[in-house]
Design a protein around this motif. Structure first.
Motif, PDB file in Angstrom:
ATOM      1  N   VAL A 155       0.852  -1.189   0.000  1.00 59.88           N
ATOM      2  CA  VAL A 155       0.000   0.000   0.000  1.00 59.88           C
ATOM      3  C   VAL A 155       0.887   1.237   0.000  1.00 59.88           C
ATOM      4  N   PHE A 156       0.581   2.185  -0.885  1.00 59.80           N
ATOM      5  CA  PHE A 156       1.253   3.478  -0.866  1.00 59.80           C
ATOM      6  C   PHE A 156       0.318   4.486  -0.216  1.00 59.80           C
ATOM      7  N   ASN A 157       0.872   5.337   0.638  1.00 58.60           N
ATOM      8  CA  ASN A 157       0.082   6.309   1.370  1.00 58.60           C
ATOM      9  C   ASN A 157       0.839   7.635   1.440  1.00 58.60           C
ATOM     10  N   PHE A 158       0.167   8.739   1.127  1.00 59.42           N
ATOM     11  CA  PHE A 158       0.730  10.081   1.262  1.00 59.42           C
ATOM     12  C   PHE A 158       0.050  10.722   2.465  1.00 59.42           C
ATOM     13  N   ARG A 159       0.838  10.952   3.523  1.00 60.43           N
ATOM     14  CA  ARG A 159       0.296  11.429   4.791  1.00 60.43           C
ATOM     15  C   ARG A 159       0.910  12.757   5.164  1.00 60.43           C
ATOM     16  N   VAL A 160       0.160  13.543   5.909  1.00 63.13           N
ATOM     17  CA  VAL A 160       0.628  14.805   6.452  1.00 63.13           C
ATOM     18  C   VAL A 160       0.285  14.814   7.936  1.00 63.13           C
ATOM     19  N   ALA A 161       1.187  15.380   8.756  1.00 65.06           N
ATOM     20  CA  ALA A 161       0.958  15.393  10.200  1.00 65.06           C
ATOM     21  C   ALA A 161       1.407  16.717  10.800  1.00 65.06           C
ATOM     22  N   GLY A 162       0.807  17.058  11.918  1.00 61.78           N
ATOM     23  CA  GLY A 162       1.134  18.296  12.613  1.00 61.78           C
ATOM     24  C   GLY A 162       1.917  18.036  13.880  1.00 61.78           C
ATOM     25  N   VAL A 163       2.966  18.811  14.069  1.00 59.27           N
ATOM     26  CA  VAL A 163       3.768  18.774  15.285  1.00 59.27           C
ATOM     27  C   VAL A 163       3.337  19.986  16.108  1.00 59.27           C
ATOM     28  N   MET A 164       2.435  19.754  17.058  1.00 60.06           N
ATOM     29  CA  MET A 164       1.920  20.833  17.902  1.00 60.06           C
ATOM     30  C   MET A 164       2.543  20.697  19.288  1.00 60.06           C
ATOM     31  N   ILE A 165       3.372  21.656  19.637  1.00 58.24           N
ATOM     32  CA  ILE A 165       4.079  21.629  20.917  1.00 58.24           C
ATOM     33  C   ILE A 165       3.663  22.851  21.730  1.00 58.24           C
TER      34      ILE A 165
END
Length: 153
Positions: free
Chosen positions: A11-21
């Motif tokens: 499976v190929f997946n394009f993901r985005v994530a937030g680094v909230m500190i």
């Protein structure tokens, strides 16, 4: 349509994530069915810019309008999950929002009880299972410039 596709080999997946500190704590989340944590975000849609996708995901999941500060990491992640091999490309952005309460209790977002959220001290990341695992070390000493990683489990 999300940028995810299945083949015979994986499976190929394009993901985005937030680094909230905030105050030495980082926001993490997990599916209620999983034991492992990750950074909040989701899949990027076909033809959608990654920063737009990240703002959309935070709005859909938590009802907040995040400000995207900068790209922190790009991660090529190769791993197994639910009997499938994954090739995931992820962009991890530093994000801010002051409206989300900072507490150590677990809480749910706007999608019911599917996703569990939690603020955890960055110093305590080594005590939990979080993927990709490179985040445990890289978030301890954040660089001033974007970094790229290839992670194989």
């Amino acid at each position: 349509m999300d940028v995810v596709f299945k083949t015979e080999s994986g499976v190929f997946n394009f993901r985005v994530a937030g680094v909230m500190i905030r105050n030495g704590h980082i926001l993490i989340h997990r599916d209620r069915k999983d034991d492992a944590w990750s950074l909040p975000g989701g899949r990027v849609g076909l033809g959608e810019e990654s920063q737009v996708a990240l703002r959309r995901e935070f709005k859909e999941e938590l009802g907040v309008d995040v400000k995207i500060e900068r790209l922190m990491f790009s991660i090529e992640n190769f791993f197994g999950y639910n009997g499938h091999r994954f090739h995931e490309v992820g962009f991890y952005y530093q994000v801010t929002d002051d409206s989300l309460p900072l507490n150590t209790d677990e809480f749910y977002g706007l999608e019911g009880d599917r996703l569990i959220y939690r603020w955890i001290p960055i110093a305590a990341l080594h005590e939990i299972t979080i993927y990709p695992e490179i985040l445990k070390t890289e978030l301890q000493n954040i660089s001033n410039y974007p970094k790229h990683f290839v992670v194989n489990d």
